[in-house]
Design a protein around this motif. Sequence first.
Motif, PDB file in Angstrom:
ATOM      1  N   ILE A   3      35.559  67.497  16.976  1.00  0.00           N
ATOM      2  CA  ILE A   3      35.904  66.950  18.209  1.00  0.00           C
ATOM      3  C   ILE A   3      37.328  67.487  18.599  1.00  0.00           C
ATOM      4  O   ILE A   3      37.314  68.325  19.811  1.00  0.00           O
ATOM      5  CB  ILE A   3      36.151  65.362  18.451  1.00  0.00           C
ATOM      6  N   ALA A  12      36.905  68.438  22.810  1.00  0.00           N
ATOM      7  CA  ALA A  12      35.621  67.515  23.222  1.00  0.00           C
ATOM      8  C   ALA A  12      36.028  66.263  23.382  1.00  0.00           C
ATOM      9  O   ALA A  12      35.354  65.312  23.659  1.00  0.00           O
ATOM     10  CB  ALA A  12      34.410  67.760  22.513  1.00  0.00           C
ATOM     11  N   TRP A  13      37.211  65.833  23.471  1.00  0.00           N
ATOM     12  CA  TRP A  13      37.904  64.442  23.737  1.00  0.00           C
ATOM     13  C   TRP A  13      37.023  63.815  24.831  1.00  0.00           C
ATOM     14  O   TRP A  13      36.749  62.731  24.832  1.00  0.00           O
ATOM     15  CB  TRP A  13      39.243  64.369  24.091  1.00  0.00           C
ATOM     16  N   ASN A  14      36.686  64.501  25.940  1.00  0.00           N
ATOM     17  CA  ASN A  14      36.261  63.886  27.235  1.00  0.00           C
ATOM     18  C   ASN A  14      34.642  64.006  27.349  1.00  0.00           C
ATOM     19  O   ASN A  14      34.240  63.603  28.337  1.00  0.00           O
ATOM     20  CB  ASN A  14      36.641  64.530  28.758  1.00  0.00           C
ATOM     21  N   ASP A  15      34.221  64.657  26.429  1.00  0.00           N
ATOM     22  CA  ASP A  15      32.515  64.658  26.193  1.00  0.00           C
ATOM     23  C   ASP A  15      32.072  63.318  26.278  1.00  0.00           C
ATOM     24  O   ASP A  15      32.643  62.556  25.512  1.00  0.00           O
ATOM     25  CB  ASP A  15      32.160  65.565  25.014  1.00  0.00           C
ATOM     26  N   THR A  16      31.174  63.100  26.913  1.00  0.00           N
ATOM     27  CA  THR A  16      30.370  61.641  27.111  1.00  0.00           C
ATOM     28  C   THR A  16      29.013  61.665  26.479  1.00  0.00           C
ATOM     29  O   THR A  16      28.279  62.492  26.483  1.00  0.00           O
ATOM     30  CB  THR A  16      30.356  61.198  28.580  1.00  0.00           C
ATOM     31  N   SER A  56      27.775  54.267  27.574  1.00  0.00           N
ATOM     32  CA  SER A  56      27.947  55.537  27.549  1.00  0.00           C
ATOM     33  C   SER A  56      29.568  55.628  27.186  1.00  0.00           C
ATOM     34  O   SER A  56      30.354  54.782  27.939  1.00  0.00           O
ATOM     35  CB  SER A  56      27.752  56.303  28.586  1.00  0.00           C
ATOM     36  N   PHE A  57      30.121  56.359  26.328  1.00  0.00           N
ATOM     37  CA  PHE A  57      31.606  56.460  26.053  1.00  0.00           C
ATOM     38  C   PHE A  57      32.036  57.857  25.819  1.00  0.00           C
ATOM     39  O   PHE A  57      31.157  58.942  25.645  1.00  0.00           O
ATOM     40  CB  PHE A  57      31.768  55.754  24.796  1.00  0.00           C
ATOM     41  N   THR A  58      33.109  57.929  26.265  1.00  0.00           N
ATOM     42  CA  THR A  58      34.074  59.415  25.877  1.00  0.00           C
ATOM     43  C   THR A  58      34.175  59.627  24.279  1.00  0.00           C
ATOM     44  O   THR A  58      34.667  58.270  23.769  1.00  0.00           O
ATOM     45  CB  THR A  58      34.980  59.744  26.442  1.00  0.00           C
ATOM     46  N   LEU A  59      34.081  60.497  23.830  1.00  0.00           N
ATOM     47  CA  LEU A  59      34.458  60.835  22.369  1.00  0.00           C
ATOM     48  C   LEU A  59      35.895  60.590  22.073  1.00  0.00           C
ATOM     49  O   LEU A  59      36.203  59.692  21.136  1.00  0.00           O
ATOM     50  CB  LEU A  59      34.229  62.187  21.810  1.00  0.00           C
ATOM     51  N   GLY A  60      36.801  60.738  23.178  1.00  0.00           N
ATOM     52  CA  GLY A  60      38.249  60.277  22.833  1.00  0.00           C
ATOM     53  C   GLY A  60      38.448  58.968  23.023  1.00  0.00           C
ATOM     54  O   GLY A  60      39.309  58.480  22.264  1.00  0.00           O
ATOM     55  N   GLY A  61      37.606  58.239  23.978  1.00  0.00           N
ATOM     56  CA  GLY A  61      37.823  56.560  23.788  1.00  0.00           C
ATOM     57  C   GLY A  61      37.450  56.104  22.658  1.00  0.00           C
ATOM     58  O   GLY A  61      38.070  54.937  22.209  1.00  0.00           O
TER      59      GLY A  61
END
Length: 322
Positions: free
Chosen positions: A239, A244-248, A259-264
């Motif tokens: 990531i 790609a932290w903000n990829d959902t 759904s979630f973001t990868l960073g979250g």
Amino acid sequence: MDNVRPDRLRVLLDTVLAALDERLDGRQVAGRAHLSRFHFDRLLSAGLGEAPAAFRRRLLLERAAWRLSRGSSVTDAGFEAAYDSTEAFSRAFRRAFGRPPSGFVARAEDFRLPAPNGVHFHPPAGLLVTGDVSEIAMDLTDRLIDHDDWLTGRLLDSACGLTGEQLDREVRPGHTVLAFDGPEPTVRHMLDRLVWTKEVWSAAIAGRDLPAGGDRSLEGLRSRWDRASADFRALVHDIRRRNAWNDTFVDALCDPVQSFTLGGVIAHVLTFAAHRRQVLAEALSELGVVDVAPTCPLEWERARLAARPHTPAQLRGAEEAR
């Protein structure tokens, strides 16, 4: 240049590299440097911040990953990495990279593993020393994940001194970290949830099926943790590499689907892991375990930096190794 003395550490590194394809034991490798096994290991460990056996094993796995990415078979890559069986190679590869070698072939991703000294395999048969880690700050994700891996492993080790009755005693009746995870009143529950969290979120990120409930014996928990932590680390590094932290992604393992973001997700996992580790450390102390590992990252980092390895500049020979 004539008055620059040879860098002893560079000589030791060259010795390891030259023996990479030979199935020599530690004593034989040390002998090529005209040292005893004890002194060879001590000098190389002090200079690299990494045990010689671990350093050699990492270089071999990095080279194996590079060969796999270029089409080598798993059998050939494992044999060249000095493993006597494909099964042993596959287990070691999965622990290091978070996925089996057969999965690595298709992805052809970065073959280098995290290293405390910046020294890596460089194709086709050399070494790469990356930027000076004494001048470039460690990425925060590395620091958080390294501490999480280290401390959870130490807590698992500490729990090995408990009896079955102590592991299953309700030291925190009704204790619940997250409602959907259920109560965690015992040390065994706490350890299981630390491991399970990594397993289930890694599966969600990677798009795999929800893992079945695992072995909750201490040996089983340790084995599950080794796999889950390596898998999670590899996913986080991927990531970060892709920014790609903000990829959902849509998590079909949730009910209802969310759904979630990868960073979250990564922040969620590390936040609640830190809470669980703190509660677990206190519970272990209350049960009479002595020398429970400190949970503070500052204390962990201070101990790690007590004996600093050579900088990459020294490894290159730009400075005399002291």
